[in-house]
Design a protein around this motif. Structure first.
Motif, PDB file in Angstrom:
ATOM      1  N   UNK A  84       0.820  -1.218   0.000  1.00 23.19           N
ATOM      2  CA  UNK A  84       0.000   0.000   0.000  1.00 23.19           C
ATOM      3  C   UNK A  84       0.847   1.258   0.000  1.00 23.19           C
ATOM      4  N   UNK A  85       2.007   1.206   0.680  1.00 21.57           N
ATOM      5  CA  UNK A  85       2.868   2.390   0.719  1.00 21.57           C
ATOM      6  C   UNK A  85       3.411   2.705  -0.671  1.00 21.57           C
ATOM      7  N   UNK A  86       3.856   1.695  -1.382  1.00 22.76           N
ATOM      8  CA  UNK A  86       4.355   1.899  -2.736  1.00 22.76           C
ATOM      9  C   UNK A  86       3.237   2.389  -3.651  1.00 22.76           C
ATOM     10  N   UNK A  87       2.045   1.831  -3.492  1.00 26.03           N
ATOM     11  CA  UNK A  87       0.898   2.255  -4.301  1.00 26.03           C
ATOM     12  C   UNK A  87       0.575   3.734  -4.052  1.00 26.03           C
ATOM     13  N   UNK A  88       0.589   4.134  -2.799  1.00 28.13           N
ATOM     14  CA  UNK A  88       0.259   5.525  -2.474  1.00 28.13           C
ATOM     15  C   UNK A  88       1.305   6.484  -3.023  1.00 28.13           C
TER      16      UNK A  88
END
Length: 375
Positions: free
Chosen positions: A280-284
């Motif tokens: 999720x961090x990479x996606x954000x």
């Protein structure tokens, strides 16, 4: 009448060149490879008439769909490159031009010479905040050069940017020139803010051998460098091997790999959604970077691009995917068109060297929007 490609990044083979109305040429394959699409040649002609130049092997090139709606570039002074009438009938590519001077250059895209590459490196190192590092040599004995911009500090983010793994994608080094112009401008607020928070590691040309040889996609050994990142070797892909080793030494918080796309007439990015560690961090971070770049420039868009890899199915031999998986970071491939930006068309120049430079400058503003979130 004379046609030659005996110069830096030159590529053409002459089949017939005795009639200005019927010039027959072919593009030479990359060394030890079947890839070809890049061309760069000079026409000297005393004939004040329309010249028709046919590239006979266009349909067998690496990306034949890329010829649809494509216009070649030409120049009289090797500084200003303008679009010329070009047609593709599914078999051959025909360039039609009435020369306004005895000598005119034609190319697939505005070339970025090895001499200009050297100028870029050494003008950059003149800045007090920039260091030029020699990583080693290519197979042809050319330098693999890295620019380190900013004062290294463990508290600062480490941002790596590489360009021109595929040498025919010359717009990538124009992008880097624009980015460097802004990043080294002491009066630019974005640059000052970024360098207070991050150190930049920039490789302006990942494939200097292929660039000089006039290759489209490979190095001197016929290796596609953007398929070498999982297991590079000094024997066939020293360029990747040397850069990869330096990345592992310095660490990395963000990565941009700059490219050009033959088919799509848009600027876009390709992420690392398919790597095993995608979260999720990479996606954000990806979403924030794209949103910032959309705000900064209308030259960028997100509607058109490559299909996303399924979870866990990314090709880890590709730079963006290997880096994202190795460092668990924001990693993007940036793509620019060989044709024009269909969202902002320019009939005279198409997508150009100048526009590539400006996109490089604008990308720094987008990086600033995510730099505090990278760790």
């Amino acid at each position: 009448m004379k046609i030659t490609s005996n110069f830096d990044s030159g590529n053409i083979e002459i089949i017939k060149a005795d009639d200005p109305a019927d010039i027959q040429l072919a593009i030479r394959k990359d060394n030890q490879s079947d890839f070809y699409q890049w061309f760069h040649f000079r026409l000297n002609s005393p004939h004040p008439q329309l010249h028709k130049i046919t590239i006979n092997n266009a349909s067998g090139s690496a990306y034949p769909d890329g010829w649809q709606d494509y216009q070649a570039v030409a120049s009289y002074d090797r500084q200003t490159w303008f679009r010329v009438e070009t047609e593709y009938d599914g078999k051959v590519l025909t360039i039609s031009h009435y020369p306004e001077a005895e000598s005119v250059y034609f190319a697939y895209f505005a070339p970025y010479s090895y001499e200009r590459h050297q100028d870029l490196l050494h003008q950059a190192q003149n800045d007090y905040n920039c260091q030029l590092i020699d990583l080693g040599e290519t197979l042809d004995g050319r330098d693999m050069s890295l620019l380190v911009i900013g004062e290294p500090d463990d508290s600062k983010k480490k941002i790596w940017i590489t360009a021109r793994q595929h040498p025919g994608e010359s717009m990538a080094e124009w992008f880097i020139e624009g980015l460097l112009d802004r990043l080294l401008d002491e009066d630019d607020g974005v640059a000052r803010s970024l360098l207070a928070k991050a150190v930049f590691y920039i490789v302006p040309n990942m494939n200097p051998d292929g660039s000089v040889r006039g290759n489209l996609r490979t190095n001197a050994a016929g290796a596609n460098l953007n398929r070498e990142w999982q297991n590079p070797s000094l024997a066939t892909s020293p360029e990747v091997y040397l850069v990869r080793q330096k990345m592992l030494e310095t660490g990395l918080d963000m990565f941009l790999d700059i490219h050009g796309d033959e088919n799509l007439p848009y600027n876009f990015v390709a992420g690392s959604e398919g790597v095993p560690s995608y979260n999720d961090h990479m996606r954000q971070l990806e979403q924030d970077f794209k949103a910032a770049l959309l705000t900064v420039t209308p030259e960028f868009q997100v509607k058109y691009g490559y299909d996303k890899d399924a979870p866990g199915q990314a090709n880890l031999t590709v730079a963006t995917n290997w880096v994202a998986e190795q460092f668990k970071c924001l990693a993007y491939t940036v793509e620019m068109p060989f044709k024009d930006n269909a969202d902002l068309p320019d009939a005279a120049f198409g997508w150009s060297d100048i526009r590539s430079m400006k996109l490089g400058q604008d990308s720094l503003t987008a990086i600033l929007q995510v730099v505090d979130k990278l760790r």
